[in-house]
Structures are given as C-alpha cells and as structure tokens.
Enzyme design. Structure first.
Site, PDB file in Angstrom:
ATOM      1  N   LYS A  80       0.845  -1.199   0.000  1.00 26.52           N
ATOM      2  CA  LYS A  80       0.000   0.000   0.000  1.00 26.52           C
ATOM      3  C   LYS A  80       0.879   1.247   0.000  1.00 26.52           C
ATOM      4  O   LYS A  80       1.903   1.277   0.689  1.00 26.52           O
ATOM      5  CB  LYS A  80      -0.910  -0.039   1.238  1.00 26.52           C
ATOM      6  CG  LYS A  80      -2.057   0.971   1.232  1.00 26.52           C
ATOM      7  CD  LYS A  80      -2.946   0.770   2.473  1.00 26.52           C
ATOM      8  CE  LYS A  80      -4.115   1.723   2.526  1.00 26.52           C
ATOM      9  NZ  LYS A  80      -4.945   1.515   3.734  1.00 26.52           N
ATOM     10  N   SER A 155      -9.920   2.034   2.759  1.00 26.68           N
ATOM     11  CA  SER A 155      -9.032   2.774   1.885  1.00 26.68           C
ATOM     12  C   SER A 155      -8.124   1.879   1.047  1.00 26.68           C
ATOM     13  O   SER A 155      -7.633   2.307   0.006  1.00 26.68           O
ATOM     14  CB  SER A 155      -8.148   3.707   2.713  1.00 26.68           C
ATOM     15  OG  SER A 155      -7.274   2.960   3.557  1.00 26.68           O
ATOM     16  N   SER A 179      -9.905  -0.421   6.905  1.00 25.58           N
ATOM     17  CA  SER A 179      -9.307  -0.239   5.573  1.00 25.58           C
ATOM     18  C   SER A 179      -8.648  -1.474   4.982  1.00 25.58           C
ATOM     19  O   SER A 179      -8.306  -1.490   3.805  1.00 25.58           O
ATOM     20  CB  SER A 179      -8.289   0.903   5.591  1.00 25.58           C
ATOM     21  OG  SER A 179      -8.951   2.140   5.602  1.00 25.58           O
TER      22      SER A 179
END
Lengths: 500, 499
Positions: A80, A155, A179
């Site tokens: 990420k 997210s 997330s």
C-alpha cells in the site's frame, strides 16, 4: 490468467523452494499481468519491472547459493502506498506528496526485503487512507474486479483489487477503521488487522496513530497467516509495538479445529441495517458453524452504538495533528503564492492545493474537536466511549472465544454512489471500527455471494487482544466451510479481468 | 523602537506588589536526542545530526530516551518534587518552520515531576522558598537563522535557514508557582533562582549548563497589582533571557514599565516580550492570551513513562550535594571572607578553585590565580575563564613551585602564558623557555660582586643604614640573571656581604 497468477502465495512459495519455478518467473508473470490490466483496475500507483525483477533475481540467487530465508522466499508482494519505500515514490494517495521518494524504508518493507520478497509496486488508496472506496485518492479510484463500475472498498482498494484481480499474490494493507477488512469483504479476499502493536507502524504514514495497524491482504487465510509471521514482531522504532511475539499464525491455522469453539454473535451487529443478501450469507455461516459443533452465543455490546461517532472524533483529532507536518518546508509539494510570500501563506497555499476534500474535512473536524472549550465534550467523551467499547468486548470475550459479524453492511456499491454523502460513507465501517477502538485483532473472510447482486460479502472474526492465533484458527475453519461446499475458494469465481 | 516610559524603581515598588513566575528550560547533555538516536551535539555542521524522526518525515515515530527520563527525574528529585508514577507525553500543536512535525512532543497534564520547592538565599542572607509547580520533559525545536532584513527576526527577512540539529534535543522545563512577597528583591531573586537551577543541573552533570549557549534559558513572567489587591495583574512573559544579569535587568525593567502604564490608568497587554541587553529594554513580541490554543492531547505514538519506585530510589541515591549546601561547606572550609567568596561565585569559579585546592594548592592561592591573573588573561583573550586551556591541576603544580621557591610570581606568570600557548605541561614550559629560577648561590654571588664592582658606593650606603640603596644592585643582578632569580634571596645575599 496463468496457473501462476491464480495460485495462492503458499503454493508459489512451494514452487520456489522446490525449484519448480523461479522467483523471476513468478514475478514476471505478475508483472506481465499487471502491466496489461492495471489500466482497468487502477490498483497500482507505481510499479517498476526492472526493480522488481532485480529483487526476484537476488531471491533466486540466494536460493541457488543456499536456502530460503523465509517461508515466503521469492513470492512477490504489493505494498500500500502509505508505507515508505526508498526505491519507489510514496504518495499516500495525496497530491501533497507527489514525487516524494522517502529516505528510509518502513519496518514492514525492510522485513519484506529481508524475507527476500520482491515488491511489485505501490497500491492505490484513499488520500491518507481516509475513505472506504478509494474515490478520495488523488490519483483516481481503483475498480472492483467483480464489477469494474463498483468500488473495491477502501481505503485499501488498491491492494484488495490487486488480490482479487490476481495482479499480486499478496498485498500489504493498513487498517484504521476497516481499511483492510472492508476492501477484503468487497472483493472476496482475505484481510486481517492484527492486534494493535503486533506489526510495527514505523514508516506507515500515520492517519490516526492509536488506531492504525498494518496487516495482510491475501487470497487465503493461510497466506495471511504466513504474511503476518513475516511482518510481525517488536520494533524498537515503534514504542507502541508489542514487546513479545504472538507466536506463529501458521501453526494456529494448522491446528484449526471447531471442537469446543464458542462463537459469539454481537446483538448490535446482526439485526437491522444489513443488506438482506449479506445477512443471509452471515446467518448461513453461523448455522454451518453450529452444525459443525460450535456453540453459538449471543453477546451484548451496547456501546457499539456510539462506536462510529467516537471514531469520527478520535480519528480526525489525531489526523489533524499527524497531517500538520505536510507544510512544504522539508519534503513534498510546495506552492508559492504570488506577491511577497511569507512562510505562513506558503504553508497555507500548499495545504490548500495539496489536500483533497475529505482530508480537509477531517482536519477541520479534528482541529475543532481538540479546541479548548470543546475538548471535553468531543475528544474527551470519545475516549470514554472507547473505554466502554473495550469493556463491552472484554465482557463478551468471557462468554465467547471469538465474535463473528458481517464485515460490511452491504456489498460493493457503485463508484459515485456515496461520494457526496460522508455520513453514508462513514457507516460502511460500522462493524469494523470497534476492533480498532479496542486494539483487538479482526479478519474478514469471504462469506459467499449476496443473492440479490451476486457480489461478494465477508464475515468478520474478532478475537481478544494478542490472540491473533485464535482469530486465524477460526478464520481457517470458516474458510474451510466454503471450500468444502464449493470445492474452491470464493476468489476462484472472480470474472476474468481480461474479458471485462 | 523608542524606549517606553518608566516609573522610577523605588516609586514602582512603593506603590505596587510584584508577582513573578519563572520558567527555566534546561537542555540535557544526553548523548542522543529525546526521541531518536541522533547525536545531541552542539556546534555540528547544520543538519548533520538528523534522521526521519527528528526531521518529522512522514511515517517516522518517536521512542523515548531512557537517560533523558533519568535526568529529568533527577532534576525533579533535586527540587524536592514528587515523581509521577504515570508520566504521559502530549502534543502541543502549532505551526512554525523550526518545528519539524508542527507539534512539539511535550508533557501537559501529567508532568514527570511536580510540587517541589527550593530555598534561595539572597545576598543579604534573606532566604526565600520558591515553590515549584512542575518539571516536565519536552523536545527542543530547530534553529532558525533569518537572512536579510534589519532585525535578524523573521519579519522582514529575505529568507530563513533552518538547522534541525537542535530539533529533538531533550529539555526539562521547570516552572515555578507565582512568587509573592519578594518586593524590591524580585529582580535579584529571579536571577539568584536561575543561578541556583543552573548550579544544580551542572553539579548533577545532567546539562552542560552554559547559559551563553542556551543550555539554560529563562522566560520571566512579571505582573503588578495595587498593594492589597487580591486579583493578580495582567502578566507579560519575556522569553529566552539567557544571562543572569539580563534576568535581573528584565524583571526590573518590566516592573518599571508596567508601573508607569498602570499609574497612568493604562492596561498591561498580555504578551510575550524580548529583552535587548545592549539597549537595556524589552520590546513587544506577539500577543499571548490564555486562549492561545495548542490543542494539547495525549501523544498516541508513545506509551506513558512509568518509573518504578526502585528506579526512582536508585536515581535518588546518585543525587549530589545540593549546591547551596556545598557553597556553605566550601566557604567554611576555605575560610574565605564573604566578599572574597561572592567574587568567586559571581565569576562562577567554584568548580575550578575546588579542583585546584584538591590538586594541592592552598585555597587563597587558588582563588588568586583564578579570579586574578587567569581572569585577566581570559578577559584579554575574550573567552570565558573556564574555557582557558589550563587545568586546575596545572595551576596547582605551578603554585607548588612558587611555594617551594623554584618559581617567582613573575616567572610563574610566564609559565602560565606558556601553558596557555599550548607549549605543554608546566615542567615542559619551564624547560623549553629556560625559566627555572637560578638557585645556584655561587652564580648569584658572582653576579652580586660584579654589580658591586661597578657601584662601589653602594656598600658604604648600606653600612650607613641606607638599606634601600641595595635596590639598584638587586636590579642589576636580576638583569644579569634575566629575571630568573628570587629577588628576596638576592637582597638577603647583598645584605650578608655588607656585614
């Protein structure tokens, strides 16, 4: 899709260690696929074939010279883009960091390198991980491989869509209120948020320090357990990291046995407000567990009602302070306004242009919540709710070994559907937020397809703090119920991206 | 900026009651910084002692320096404070370019030490108990240098340079409660208090305690109220006053300035001010109100500091003698008159003299060296006397040679000059400069006879009782011996020959 790109990470690790396939071959297969298909899913913000292959080559050389340095030796992984990497720009999904190449590797990234796992690239996210759809990424939303018109969750939608689209066998996510778990549920993948402190946060661009936790996004529970074993452990750079090891997650998965298991169903998260198909899938799982011999107990967590409200005070408060460092002085974007710029108006112009709407909304909320005269009513009260939620959970765990909830109230919604309705967006995390407020581990496991739209739903398993092994054990049991019924994991049913 | 109007100090004290409050920042001398492993080192090239944490780079995290906590606890104990069993850090949020994270990691409602006191003795012998509210840990900010513009301040500068070497250096901030009743002694009390704090941290070796380097700096709060009034007056806070003299002057100036305004029916503006030692006045900084909102909240990246009872007691055992007690003891041991001792204190030479005495010199001779010749040389070279490249041991060894008659006072000064010039140990300087006193009486007598031969009337005069006539011969002999003779010995030999 090749056999390689549809394999689990555990299987790929087996191919590499038995020298049936090289890390270069496997990494190449994923790079070929993501270079072709990333334009469809926008999973990756950055990838660099040469760099990834150089890492794969080193992994192969190590293996040729001796033995594997980790159980996932040579298996490539997506990271990420809110974790710092010295060999790739790190944006956190924001314009304010565009082009910034960090001077240091996050501890988790360092551990991946030490485990000889080539990094495929950096995955998309809502700006500074604020959102549950990736629609707040400054670099455009990621798409859900089950239906490209839908969100992949957020997210960490870059990581979840990369896993579901087979653009990576493993991915790293971060979870502040869901997330990792919410995107996993939206894409039929597995996503685990370990106990707070189980994985070092050093190098994770902070959203809310007391809630953030890094964890795995994968195709299977075993893959997630293997990855947590690689990235977990104490780090002197992170004072909040746990001093002691939580043991091997892989060993817990291997010991999966339903006998004597007490499963709690949270009253407040099993009735209203869930999409009927999602609820049906959840009830079905509970029934199957009961049939397999688990004892099902309803537990009462009355304070969960205030979890979202408390979360949206604590998170913005911490975020407003964490994001203050983005001021143009030392790194990142610098906007110099016309006229005779002072440091104040350079900072202001940079933040005005560099931050997106959701980030600004939360900075304003957090600044307000911490202001003198409001602190007690907002931040102070929210901390009290946090304590009450911890007490609710502590009580529930005296009755049950683990708690099960649907991971999310709905399946994946359409891109654009909720983007102008912050409250509707915030409610996506209603079932995932309590784990962050309490610091306990939670995992989302695929839970079948909702009947009304044929999209994946997820089931969340919560365990007491530091009992991540217990969480993986039960996750493995739940996963097996489906594999037994369907003959394969849910992710095998994802449509062929190349045809979409 | 024009100097403001002042009331005479005597009138101001006559009419108003002075209330002061002092915040002293002490920079600790730990090897590394408060929250990272970077060197805590004064004077390095700019931005060389930096890392992701003290630069506030995205993703970086703090980790508490245990040694800094230990020093903070030691300071708390030396001030008779209670030590917190749960000391939490907090974030103080404000934007400034020298503050890497745009928040300072500090302590707010749970300081490491609280509720202490320290007794301060003024020159008159009067003793004040100064109540300590708290001593808390925090990190220093970077250093800004404003380039261009007239004032060296951020306003009007063309550009500013930031050096983050100091960012994250551990600080302990010691805050007094309001100090009442000092009356006309308030300025002296303020300076004496800061000196006491400085002496304490220096004697415990938790800080380099050099005020000129900012290791110890003071923010002085001053307010006045009409005599008999209950409500405190509006205060001003003069920031970063960094010499004892300036502290005294600042407080005195603020009393006079505020008195003039209040007497004229005006209002004091609550603000921070700056002291200008060269011009002898304060000037307004930024307005400051209690509503200044730093949005403090507990630092989520750090777990609370929870010192165990055992650890606190261990630290207590390492505490050195209190400076006030030590001063009394030394004055007594050395038998210095009050005036002599005050001279030593004022020139900050207690440590040097103590070490010189320990190395074998008499207290009076040690005092004379340090407050006399060495202070003079330091003054000429424009350095602090403590920074002269000569050790107390070297001073003591030179004094021993004087005591044994091997050096005269004058030659000894040459030896000192040689040591300061880097020519080595005193013995080496004596050797290389050929400074050894001539004690060979044969050589002296030969020189005396030579001098007498050229001044034949001298002997006659001496025999007539005009002893001062010997002076001319002594001068000639000393010249012959190139100064390296003991003049009193020469005199004695001349008188002997005249018999």
């Amino acid at each position: 899709m090749t056999e390689i790109t549809s394999s689990s990470a555990a299987a790929l690790a087996g191919l590499i260690s038995s020298k049936k396939a090289s890390s270069v071959e496997i990494t190449t297969a994923f790079l070929d696929r993501l270079e072709k298909l990333n334009p469809k899913t926008n999973s990756y913000l950055y990838f660099n074939r040469e760099n990834s292959l150089a890492q794969a080559k080193r992994a192969d050389q190590q293996l040729a010279d001796g033995t594997a340095v980790s159980p996932l030796h040579g298996v490539p992984i997506a990271v990420k883009d809110n974790l710092t990497t010295t060999d790739a720009p790190t944006t956190a999904g924001s314009k304010i960091l565009e082009g910034w190449v960090p001077q240091y590797d996050a501890t988790v990234v360092r551990k991946l390198r030490e485990a000889s796992m080539p990094i495929l690239g950096k995955t998309n996210l809502d700006e500074f991980a604020m959102g549950s759809s990736t629609e707040f990424s400054a670099y455009g939303p990621s798409k859900n491989p089950w239906d490209l018109s839908r969100i992949p969750g957020g997210s960490g939608g870059g990581s979840s869509s990369a896993i579901a689209g087979h653009l990576a066998p493993l991915a790293i996510g971060s979870d502040t209120g869901g997330s990792i778990r919410f995107p996993a549920a939206m894409t039929g993948s597995v996503g685990a948020k370990p106990t707070y402190g189980a994985v070092s946060r050093y190098g994770l661009i902070a959203l809310a320090s007391s809630l953030d936790q890094i964890g795995p996004v994968t195709n299977s529970v075993m893959d997630a357990a293997m990855l947590q074993d690689v990235i977990g452990g104490h780090d002197p750079h992170d004072s909040t990291s746990l001093p002691n090891s939580l043991g091997s997650m892989v060993q817990s998965v291997k010991k999966a046995d339903v006998k004597g298991l007490k499963v709690g169903v949270v009253k407040q998260l099993s009735s209203d407000g869930f999409q009927p198909g999602v609820k049906t899938c959840f009830d079905d799982t509970i029934e199957k567990l009961a049939a397999a011999g688990a004892e099902i107990i309803e537990v009462d967590c009355p304070s969960f009602e205030y979890a979202v409200a408390a979360y949206y005070l604590i998170l913005p408060a911490e975020a407003s302070s964490n994001l203050a460092k983005f001021d143009s002085v030392r790194f990142g974007l610098r906007v110099t306004p016309d006229g005779n710029p002072t440091i104040e108006n350079v900072m202001a112009a940079t933040r005005e242009q560099g931050f997106g709407p959701e980030v600004k909304r939360r900075i304003i909320l957090g600044t307000y919540a911490l202001s003198s005269g409001y602190y007690d009513a907002y931040y102070g009260s929210a901390q009290k709710v946090r304590t009450l939620i911890q007490q609710d959970l502590a009580r529930a765990f005296t009755q049950a070994d683990v708690l099960l909830t649907p991971t999310a109230p709905t399946t994946a919604f359409k891109i654009g559907e909720k983007v102008n309705d912050p409250l509707a967006m915030y409610l996506n995390d209603i079932a995932t937020i309590p784990a962050n407020l309490a610091g306990i581990p939670g995992i989302s496991v695929p839970n079948g397809l909702a009947s009304e739209d044929g999209l994946p739903s997820g089931v969340q398993i919560l365990a007491p703090a530091m009992q991540d092994g217990q969480m993986y054990r039960v996750a493995s049991i739940v996963e097996k119920l489906y594999v037994d019924q369907w003959g394969a994991s849910l992710i095998a049913r994802v449509p062929d991206l190349e045809a979409l | 900026m024009a100097k403001e109007q002042l009331m005479s100090y005597e009138d101001a004290i006559e009419r108003f009651e002075v209330v002061i409050g002092l915040e002293v920042h002490v920079e600790l001398n730990t090897v590394s910084k408060m929250f990272c492993g970077c060197a805590n080192n004064f004077g390095s090239e700019p931005n060389t002692n930096v890392c992701p944490t003290c630069l506030g780079l995205p993703g970086s995290l703090p980790a508490v320096n245990r040694k800094a906590v230990e020093s903070s606890i030691a300071i708390g104990l030396a001030l008779d404070c209670q030590i917190a069993s749960n000391g939490r850090f907090a974030r103080k949020n404000y934007f400034y370019p020298d503050l890497a994270k745009n928040f300072q990691t500090s302590q707010f409602d749970e300081p490491i030490a609280f509720e202490g006191e320290i007794s301060i003795e003024l020159e008159t012998g009067e003793v004040f108990m100064v109540p300590i509210e708290r001593a808390h840990m925090e990190e220093d900010a970077g250093k800004l240098t404003h380039v261009g513009g007239a004032t060296g301040r951020i306003q009007g500068a063309e550009y500013s340079l930031v050096d983050y070497n100091r960012a994250g250096v551990p600080l302990v901030e010691i805050v007094t409660k309001p100090i009442y009743g000092a009356l006309d002694k308030a300025p002296e009390l303020a300076a004496t208090y800061v000196r006491a704090i400085r002496d304490i941290v220096k004697s415990m070796n938790v800080s380099d305690a050099k005020m000129e380097r900012g290791n110890v700096r003071c923010d002085a709060n001053v307010s006045l109220r009409e005599k008999g009034a209950e409500k405190l007056g509006t205060r001003t806070e003069t920031k970063n006053v960094n010499s004892l003299k300036s502290i005294e002057n600042t407080v005195r100036y603020e009393i006079q300035r505020q008195a003039f305004i209040l007497a004229a029916g005006g209002k004091i503006i609550q603000e921070t001010r700056h002291w200008h030692e060269d011009r002898g006045h304060t000037s307004a900084g930024r307005p400051k109100s209690d509503a200044d909102d730093y949005r403090y909240f507990p630092e989520p990246d750090l777990v609370p500091v929870q010192p165990s009872e055992e650890w606190i007691e261990e630290i207590r055992l390492t505490l050195t003698e209190k400076p006030s007690v030590r001063r009394k003891r030394l004055q007594n041991d050395w038998g210095f008159a009050d005036l002599e001792f005050r001279d030593v204190l004022n020139s900050d030479l207690l440590d040097e003299i103590e070490a010189t005495v320990a190395a074998g010199a008499s207290p009076q001779s040690a005092r004379k060296w340090w407050t006399g010749e060495l202070a003079r040389l330091a003054n000429v070279q424009e350095v602090a006397v403590q920074d002269l490249p000569i050790t107390p041991e070297q001073v003591a060894s030179i004094q021993k040679l004087i005591d044994s008659g091997e050096l005269t006072d004058r030659i000894a000064r040459d030896v000192v000059a040689g040591v300061l010039a880097g020519e080595g140990e005193p013995a080496e300087v004596i050797e290389s400069r050929g400074l050894k006193i001539v004690t060979d009486e044969g050589a002296l007598i030969a020189a005396i006879d030579k001098a007498l031969a050229s001044q034949p009337d001298v002997m006659e005069k001496i025999r007539d009782g005009k002893l001062q006539a010997a002076g001319a011969v002594i001068g000639a002999v000393m010249q012959e011996m190139r100064g390296q003779a003991d003049a009193s010995r020469v005199r004695a030999l001349i008188l002997e020959r005249a018999k």
